[in-house]
Design a protein around this motif. Sequence first.
Motif, PDB file in Angstrom:
ATOM      1  N   GLN A 216       0.819  -1.208   0.000  1.00  0.00           N
ATOM      2  CA  GLN A 216       0.000   0.000   0.000  1.00  0.00           C
ATOM      3  C   GLN A 216       0.859   1.267   0.000  1.00  0.00           C
ATOM      4  N   GLY A 217       1.872   1.293   0.861  1.00  0.00           N
ATOM      5  CA  GLY A 217       2.711   2.496   0.941  1.00  0.00           C
ATOM      6  C   GLY A 217       3.483   2.736  -0.348  1.00  0.00           C
ATOM      7  N   HIS A 218       4.036   1.666  -0.933  1.00  0.00           N
ATOM      8  CA  HIS A 218       4.795   1.831  -2.172  1.00  0.00           C
ATOM      9  C   HIS A 218       3.869   2.318  -3.303  1.00  0.00           C
ATOM     10  N   ALA A 219       2.646   1.784  -3.328  1.00  0.00           N
ATOM     11  CA  ALA A 219       1.704   2.220  -4.381  1.00  0.00           C
ATOM     12  C   ALA A 219       1.378   3.704  -4.213  1.00  0.00           C
ATOM     13  N   ILE A 220       1.299   4.167  -2.973  1.00  0.00           N
ATOM     14  CA  ILE A 220       1.014   5.591  -2.737  1.00  0.00           C
ATOM     15  C   ILE A 220       2.187   6.445  -3.218  1.00  0.00           C
ATOM     16  N   PHE A 326      -2.533   6.460   8.667  1.00  0.00           N
ATOM     17  CA  PHE A 326      -3.403   5.310   8.457  1.00  0.00           C
ATOM     18  C   PHE A 326      -3.856   4.819   9.833  1.00  0.00           C
ATOM     19  N   ALA A 327      -4.941   4.098   9.858  1.00  0.00           N
ATOM     20  CA  ALA A 327      -5.320   3.381  11.077  1.00  0.00           C
ATOM     21  C   ALA A 327      -5.566   1.939  10.672  1.00  0.00           C
ATOM     22  N   ALA A 328      -4.777   1.042  11.236  1.00  0.00           N
ATOM     23  CA  ALA A 328      -4.936  -0.388  10.966  1.00  0.00           C
ATOM     24  C   ALA A 328      -5.651  -0.978  12.168  1.00  0.00           C
ATOM     25  N   GLU A 329      -6.870  -1.410  11.972  1.00  0.00           N
ATOM     26  CA  GLU A 329      -7.694  -1.845  13.103  1.00  0.00           C
ATOM     27  C   GLU A 329      -8.303  -3.216  12.845  1.00  0.00           C
ATOM     28  N   THR A 330      -8.590  -3.919  13.944  1.00  0.00           N
ATOM     29  CA  THR A 330      -9.275  -5.202  13.797  1.00  0.00           C
ATOM     30  C   THR A 330     -10.695  -5.125  14.373  1.00  0.00           C
ATOM     31  N   GLU A 331     -11.049  -3.990  14.968  1.00  0.00           N
ATOM     32  CA  GLU A 331     -12.408  -3.815  15.527  1.00  0.00           C
ATOM     33  C   GLU A 331     -12.680  -2.314  15.650  1.00  0.00           C
ATOM     34  N   ASN A 332     -13.934  -1.943  15.693  1.00  0.00           N
ATOM     35  CA  ASN A 332     -14.360  -0.540  15.863  1.00  0.00           C
ATOM     36  C   ASN A 332     -13.538   0.419  15.005  1.00  0.00           C
ATOM     37  N   VAL A 354      -7.695  -4.619   9.293  1.00  0.00           N
ATOM     38  CA  VAL A 354      -6.586  -5.551   9.065  1.00  0.00           C
ATOM     39  C   VAL A 354      -6.825  -6.880   9.781  1.00  0.00           C
ATOM     40  N   SER A 355      -8.108  -7.178  10.097  1.00  0.00           N
ATOM     41  CA  SER A 355      -8.350  -8.484  10.710  1.00  0.00           C
ATOM     42  C   SER A 355      -7.974  -9.567   9.695  1.00  0.00           C
ATOM     43  N   PRO A 356      -7.540 -10.754  10.166  1.00  0.00           N
ATOM     44  CA  PRO A 356      -7.006 -11.761   9.242  1.00  0.00           C
ATOM     45  C   PRO A 356      -7.949 -12.050   8.063  1.00  0.00           C
ATOM     46  N   SER A 357      -9.266 -12.033   8.294  1.00  0.00           N
ATOM     47  CA  SER A 357     -10.194 -12.371   7.201  1.00  0.00           C
ATOM     48  C   SER A 357     -10.200 -11.300   6.106  1.00  0.00           C
ATOM     49  N   SER A 358      -9.719 -10.095   6.406  1.00  0.00           N
ATOM     50  CA  SER A 358      -9.746  -9.020   5.396  1.00  0.00           C
ATOM     51  C   SER A 358      -8.671  -9.219   4.323  1.00  0.00           C
ATOM     52  N   GLY A 359      -7.602  -9.892   4.668  1.00  0.00           N
ATOM     53  CA  GLY A 359      -6.495 -10.087   3.716  1.00  0.00           C
ATOM     54  C   GLY A 359      -5.740  -8.803   3.405  1.00  0.00           C
ATOM     55  N   THR A 360      -5.943  -7.753   4.217  1.00  0.00           N
ATOM     56  CA  THR A 360      -5.313  -6.461   3.893  1.00  0.00           C
ATOM     57  C   THR A 360      -3.789  -6.538   3.999  1.00  0.00           C
TER      58      THR A 360
END
Length: 403
Positions: A216-220, A326-332, A354-360
């Motif tokens: 993500q950062g490199h693409a930005i 950025f905010a990398a969150e797994t809830e709320n 960024v929860s595991p199911s998101s694949g982010t």
Amino acid sequence: MPLAGRRILLVIAGGIAAYKCLELIRRLRERGVSVRCVLTKAGAHFVTPMSLAALSEQPVHEDLFALTDDFGMSHIRASREADLLVVAPATANLIAKMAHGLADDLASTLLLASDKPILLAPSMNVVMWRHPATQANLAILHGRGVLQVGPGAGELACGEEGDGRLAEVPQIIAAVEAALGGAGPLAGRRALVTSGPTVEPIDPVRYIANRSSGKQGHAIAQALQELGASVTLVSGPVHLPDPTGVTVVKVETAREMLAACQAALPADLAVCAAAVADWRVAAPSAEKTKKADGVPPPTLQMVANPDILATLAAPGPARPKLVVGFAAETENLIDHAKAKLARKGCDLIVANDVSPSSGTFGGDDNQVHLVGAGGVEAWPPLSKVLVARRLAAHLAELLKGNV
Ligand code: PMT
């Protein structure tokens, strides 16, 4: 003249609009651009190597296996030497080959071997253009960061009306300028981007890190460069090629990342996409920590790392005009992002799940919400490249008029 001295590899595929390449080459040459032509077998039905060579003043390349031609066999070098690859006309067939990684002739092999930006100028019959297969192939390529100009609409060479006309030469040249970072809305602006993880040593062989790939950062960084910014990318350890036309500073720890960011100031714009370790081991061992029978495992004493985003966003003469975190969150997600916006003092937070199911983490796609003083804007799921492009365009808009 921002294009002078730049090198373009022009791939000409088999479409009636191939004749417009002659004009394109002339106009690029007038601007001091070096143009090297690669002609597909089908392209040679529409335009001759002789006219391309005469206008480009360089040999024209057609055959992957030509023994008389050192270019064909060294396709990797050839694609690396160019600043930009332009495919005009880009036919449905060549677009499909690119999307699916086929490399069965010189043109498709060069395109697959390239680590440089690629600009497509599609041209084809309207039904071929609108066909779901063509559109799906283009979506794949856009997701990988391939740029596109046109097609336009109007009367087509086949006699039908609709989309599919090759973009006009001035339009293609404007797209080339934008792709090479010469004349975009961020021209003259300096941008700082952080990307990837930081790694914090435990001892000389062990460290604490996280799952950030830097995609993500490199693409930005690349997207800001494509809009004309002069970009410094401060990156933790990643397995990615350096973005084209960007100054890359490689670091390991959070403290090194902060020092590199401060050295890159002044900047108009800072985007902190790195996943920075919040804590580091207070006293990393100078020697490898040894395991021994009967000795309990070591306990790691941690201390807080500096907050790079908050430091960059702190009021003062060195503060960039726009600071984005950025905010990398797994809830709320939104509540935490709003709290980070206030706590870190930045202008905008890009919130991602960024929860595991998101694949982010490590994946190619992302779904973000922009959280700013004006409210929350939800973006649809996109490739990280498209998130980056949309964010770069948004930031360019916010910076407009802010001198
Ligand atoms: O690298 P990828 O695999 O493509 O994944 C992309 C990503 C998920 C890493 C990226 O989109 C992302 O969310 N980056 C921020 C990760 C993070 O550390 O978030 P955070 O919520 O812990 O931190 C909030 C902000 O403060 C971030 O802008 C971070 O860069 C910054 N920060 C955090 C700690 C610190 N010590 N210094 C900082 O500057």
